[in-house]
Design a protein around this motif. Structure first.
Motif: not given
Length: 245
Positions: A108-110, A125-127, A168
């Motif tokens: 998972a990336y930010n 912002d999300e993941t 990211n």
């Protein structure tokens, strides 16, 4: 094995077989087979069998512990996995092998939006999982600035553009300062059926801004609203003319 037959003609001996129902012991009587299944997470959250190690053998009654594998863009899910168990006797009828199941989650990336001085009520912002696609969110606002777009990896993205997530991501808002423009307010008074310019003033403000004039009040005169223009979007050199009867 040692039976004797007296030969009096041609003889055909046909082998006869009986199925053995005892446990399968393909290596030696004290071992049995087991399998290891590896499951990868998909973008929809479900897990799909990616690889199977079978047959593997070890001693019956022994606890086996298997190590996870390395898959690019995946992380081993220790909590969900069953990576150890006791080797058991296998019945040929049931084929009930010890099966160990290992699960791997997509990385998972930010996704971070840097408003760069702007403001907004949007939750930016999300993941996001590797390989999934993000849809670029709407622009923020910044007083006296025009929004150009979101900058990422030297490219500019705008609302509803798409990016496939592989790392990211930080999207930085890009701004262009609005330019000032000048405008005039001219006041005309009626004299003998004609309008004569009596007063003129020059102002400056941001190009593209809507200007609304607050008319002056003059004794003995009334603003002719139908003839006057008291509002408009500022562009350089625009004039607002107010007529008084």
């Amino acid at each position: 094995e040692s039976d004797i037959i007296t030969v009096t003609g041609d003889i055909v001996l046909t082998a006869q077989w009986k199925q053995i129902s005892t446990p399968i012991t393909p290596v030696e009587p004290k071992t049995a087979a087991y399998k290891v299944e590896h499951y990868k997470q998909q973008l929809n959250g479900a897990y799909q069998l990616a690889e199977e190690d079978f047959p593997l053998y070890d001693k019956i009654g022994k606890e086996v512990v298997v190590d996870s594998k390395k898959y690019e863009h995946y992380s081993y899910n220790k909590e969900k996995s069953i990576n150890k168990g006791i080797i058991r006797t296998i019945s040929k009828d049931k084929q009930d092998y010890l099966t160990l199941k290992l699960y791997y989650d997509l990385d998972a990336y930010n996704i971070h939006y840097d408003l760069n001085g702007g403001t907004s009520n949007i939750q930016y912002d999300e993941t996001i999982l590797y390989g999934d696609t993000i849809i670029i969110k709407p622009a923020p606002t910044k007083e006296n600035y025009e929004f150009i777009g979101w900058k990422y990896n030297s490219e500019i993205f705008n609302h509803n553009d798409h990016i496939v997530v592989k790392e990211n991501i930080t999207l930085i808002a890009q701004w262009k300062q609005k330019q000032d423009g000048t405008y005039k307010i001219e006041y005309y008074f009626e004299e003998n059926g004609n309008y004569v310019l009596k007063e003129s003033k020059e102002f400056s403000d941001i190009i593209g801004k809507e200007i609304i004039i607050d008319p002056k009040v003059y004794n003995g005169f009334k603003l002719n609203e139908s003839k006057s223009n008291i509002r408009g979007v500022l562009k350089d050199g625009i004039d607002f003319k107010l007529y008084y009867d």
